[in-house]
Scaffold this motif. Structure first.
Motif, mmCIF file in Angstrom:
data_model
loop_
_atom_site.group_PDB
_atom_site.id
_atom_site.type_symbol
_atom_site.label_atom_id
_atom_site.label_comp_id
_atom_site.label_asym_id
_atom_site.label_seq_id
_atom_site.Cartn_x
_atom_site.Cartn_y
_atom_site.Cartn_z
ATOM 1 N N HIS A 79 5.840 21.356 -0.025
ATOM 2 C CA HIS A 79 6.763 20.244 -0.248
ATOM 3 C C HIS A 79 5.943 18.960 -0.204
ATOM 4 C CE1 HIS A 79 9.902 17.242 0.560
ATOM 5 N NE2 HIS A 79 10.767 18.115 0.061
ATOM 6 N N ALA A 80 6.080 18.129 -1.223
ATOM 7 C CA ALA A 80 5.222 16.947 -1.354
ATOM 8 C C ALA A 80 5.264 16.055 -0.120
ATOM 9 C CB ALA A 80 5.620 16.154 -2.592
ATOM 10 N N ARG A 81 6.426 15.894 0.485
ATOM 11 C CA ARG A 81 6.534 15.012 1.650
ATOM 12 C C ARG A 81 6.253 15.760 2.951
ATOM 13 N NH1 ARG A 81 10.742 14.385 4.855
ATOM 14 N NH2 ARG A 81 12.179 15.266 3.314
ATOM 15 N N ARG A 82 6.928 16.890 3.156
ATOM 16 C CA ARG A 82 6.806 17.581 4.445
ATOM 17 C C ARG A 82 5.436 18.213 4.650
ATOM 18 N NH1 ARG A 82 12.275 19.144 3.144
ATOM 19 N NH2 ARG A 82 11.544 21.145 2.334
ATOM 20 N N SER A 83 4.745 18.558 3.574
ATOM 21 C CA SER A 83 3.434 19.204 3.703
ATOM 22 C C SER A 83 2.284 18.207 3.808
ATOM 23 C CB SER A 83 3.187 20.133 2.505
ATOM 24 O OG SER A 83 4.192 21.123 2.396
ATOM 25 N N ALA A 84 2.551 16.933 3.583
ATOM 26 C CA ALA A 84 1.482 15.926 3.579
ATOM 27 C C ALA A 84 0.897 15.745 4.976
ATOM 28 C CB ALA A 84 2.014 14.602 3.053
ATOM 29 N N LYS A 85 -0.423 15.638 5.048
ATOM 30 C CA LYS A 85 -1.123 15.412 6.318
ATOM 31 C C LYS A 85 -1.466 13.938 6.522
ATOM 32 C CE LYS A 85 -1.226 19.810 7.296
ATOM 33 N NZ LYS A 85 -0.310 20.350 8.338
ATOM 34 N N SER A 86 -1.823 13.250 5.447
ATOM 35 C CA SER A 86 -2.154 11.828 5.562
ATOM 36 C C SER A 86 -2.050 11.167 4.196
ATOM 37 C CB SER A 86 -3.568 11.629 6.128
ATOM 38 O OG SER A 86 -4.544 12.120 5.226
ATOM 39 N N LYS A 87 -1.962 9.832 4.229
ATOM 40 C CA LYS A 87 -1.901 9.036 3.000
ATOM 41 C C LYS A 87 -2.879 7.877 3.117
ATOM 42 C CE LYS A 87 3.026 10.003 2.611
ATOM 43 N NZ LYS A 87 4.371 9.417 2.724
ATOM 44 N N ARG A 88 -3.467 7.530 1.988
ATOM 45 C CA ARG A 88 -4.386 6.391 1.926
ATOM 46 C C ARG A 88 -3.759 5.299 1.061
ATOM 47 N NH1 ARG A 88 -9.844 5.222 2.526
ATOM 48 N NH2 ARG A 88 -10.231 7.389 3.146
ATOM 49 N N TYR A 89 -3.618 4.112 1.651
ATOM 50 C CA TYR A 89 -3.152 2.940 0.919
ATOM 51 C C TYR A 89 -4.292 1.939 0.792
ATOM 52 C CZ TYR A 89 1.814 4.210 1.156
ATOM 53 O OH TYR A 89 3.029 4.838 0.997
ATOM 54 N N ARG A 90 -4.281 1.201 -0.301
ATOM 55 C CA ARG A 90 -5.254 0.121 -0.489
ATOM 56 C C ARG A 90 -4.513 -1.148 -0.885
ATOM 57 N NH1 ARG A 90 -10.868 0.299 -3.814
ATOM 58 N NH2 ARG A 90 -11.533 0.926 -1.717
ATOM 59 N N TYR A 91 -4.858 -2.246 -0.192
ATOM 60 C CA TYR A 91 -4.342 -3.554 -0.584
ATOM 61 C C TYR A 91 -5.499 -4.372 -1.138
ATOM 62 C CZ TYR A 91 -1.231 -7.484 -0.910
ATOM 63 O OH TYR A 91 -0.451 -8.490 -1.419
ATOM 64 N N THR A 92 -5.290 -4.957 -2.321
ATOM 65 C CA THR A 92 -6.336 -5.701 -3.016
ATOM 66 C C THR A 92 -6.037 -7.194 -2.972
ATOM 67 O OG1 THR A 92 -6.756 -3.839 -4.510
ATOM 68 C CG2 THR A 92 -7.548 -6.004 -5.207
ATOM 69 N N ILE A 93 -7.005 -7.946 -2.468
ATOM 70 C CA ILE A 93 -6.907 -9.407 -2.395
ATOM 71 C C ILE A 93 -7.956 -10.015 -3.314
ATOM 72 C CG2 ILE A 93 -7.067 -11.437 -0.894
ATOM 73 C CD1 ILE A 93 -6.487 -9.511 1.480
ATOM 74 N N LEU A 94 -7.533 -10.886 -4.199
ATOM 75 C CA LEU A 94 -8.464 -11.694 -4.987
ATOM 76 C C LEU A 94 -8.761 -12.937 -4.165
ATOM 77 C CD1 LEU A 94 -10.047 -12.537 -7.492
ATOM 78 C CD2 LEU A 94 -7.897 -13.381 -8.470
ATOM 79 N N ASN A 95 -9.962 -13.004 -3.605
ATOM 80 C CA ASN A 95 -10.314 -14.072 -2.674
ATOM 81 C C ASN A 95 -11.339 -15.005 -3.312
ATOM 82 O OD1 ASN A 95 -12.141 -14.398 0.411
ATOM 83 N ND2 ASN A 95 -10.344 -15.529 -0.230
ATOM 84 N N GLY A 96 -10.839 -15.939 -4.073
ATOM 85 C CA GLY A 96 -11.684 -16.921 -4.733
ATOM 86 C C GLY A 96 -10.831 -18.081 -5.201
ATOM 87 N N PRO A 97 -11.451 -19.199 -5.548
ATOM 88 C CA PRO A 97 -10.677 -20.397 -5.905
ATOM 89 C C PRO A 97 -9.882 -20.271 -7.197
ATOM 90 C CG PRO A 97 -13.025 -20.744 -6.286
ATOM 91 C CD PRO A 97 -12.900 -19.449 -5.557
ATOM 92 N N ALA A 98 -10.337 -19.429 -8.118
ATOM 93 C CA ALA A 98 -9.686 -19.340 -9.426
ATOM 94 C C ALA A 98 -8.758 -18.137 -9.508
ATOM 95 C CB ALA A 98 -10.737 -19.246 -10.530
ATOM 96 N N ARG A 99 -7.586 -18.349 -10.086
ATOM 97 C CA ARG A 99 -6.694 -17.232 -10.382
ATOM 98 C C ARG A 99 -7.305 -16.386 -11.491
ATOM 99 N NH1 ARG A 99 -2.523 -18.277 -12.962
ATOM 100 N NH2 ARG A 99 -2.873 -20.475 -13.467
#
Length: 249
Positions: free
Chosen positions: A105-125
């Motif tokens: 089962h996709a949810r019940r059998s899952a052991k862990s999840k990896r999330y990534r948040y991406t930040i553009l860190n510079g003066p220009a959009r």
């Protein structure tokens, strides 16, 4: 359809969540689950429930969402993948389909999840990246952010990083890895855990940004966890920078 006789299929899905209300089928808009179920029906003529490994919220993306569903139809999995992709919109794609044991089962059998948040860190959009990153123009100290992230690893009560509606339930979660790395103008916040609260990664990111901007000390995170007070943590960053990268079983 007899569940005992049905084939159990695991699918890996990539999507741009910008146009959707999230993974789950909802009354207030179009969810990715609904689009997937309609696509499967178009190809197999069977009505199925596509169970995701977990919900992603409105505007959140996935590079490796995992789902599972059961069908009776005898069709090669690669032919099924190609057929489903032929009727899916351009912002959703099935990367893999494989037959799995009946108890998967996709949810019940899952052991862990990896999330990534991406930040553009510079003066220009950077308009090209506007749907997949959060622009924060002021300088950020990624070393301080990475130090602060390290305090999140382990089993903790994450009430301070939960929206108020979730605080009536247990907020104890286990984080296996939390890192902040820079690649040029981009900062990547990677968090791996056995389970997450609603908006948890986005609140963690807002808190780490405040550390990187010099508004918090990295060593303040343990006390923040112990406070169990949402108002003590950072702000909730926008959804578009977040992606579900991988689900492990």
């Amino acid at each position: 359809m007899s569940e005992a006789a049905a084939r159990n299929l695991k699918v890996v899905i990539e999507y741009d969540g910008s146009a959707y209300v999230g993974w789950e089928r909802q009354k207030n808009g179009l969810g990715i689950q609904e689009v997937m179920e309609d696509a499967v029906h178009t190809i197999t003529r069977e009505r199925v429930v596509v169970e995701g490994s977990g919900r992603t919220d409105a505007g959140v993306h996935a590079l490796g969402q995992v789902a599972s569903f059961r069908i009776d139809k005898e069709i090669q999995v690669e032919k099924l993948r190609l057929g489903i992709n032929a009727v899916l919109p351009p912002d959703i794609a099935v990367l893999l389909i494989e037959e799995v044991p009946s108890d998967f089962h996709a949810r019940r059998s899952a052991k862990s999840k990896r999330y990534r948040y991406t930040i553009l860190n510079g003066p220009a959009r950077r308009p090209h990246f506007r749907h997949v990153s959060y622009h924060f123009p002021q300088p950020l100290d990624e070393a301080a952010m990475d130090e602060a992230a390290g305090y999140l690893v382990g089993e903790h009560d994450f009430t301070a990083f939960a929206r108020e509606a979730d605080q009536k339930k247990t907020c104890v979660r286990t984080i296996l890895e939390a890192r902040v790395v820079r690649d040029g103008a981009f900062l990547y916040i990677d968090v791996v855990g056995t389970g997450f609260l609603y908006n948890m990664v986005r609140i963690i990111t807002g808190t780490l940004i405040e550390v990187g901007a010099g508004k918090r000390d990295p060593g303040s995170v343990p006390a923040l966890l112990l406070s169990k007070r949402r108002e003590q943590a950072g702000y909730t960053v926008p959804a578009q920078g977040l992606a579900l990268v991988q689900v492990d079983y």
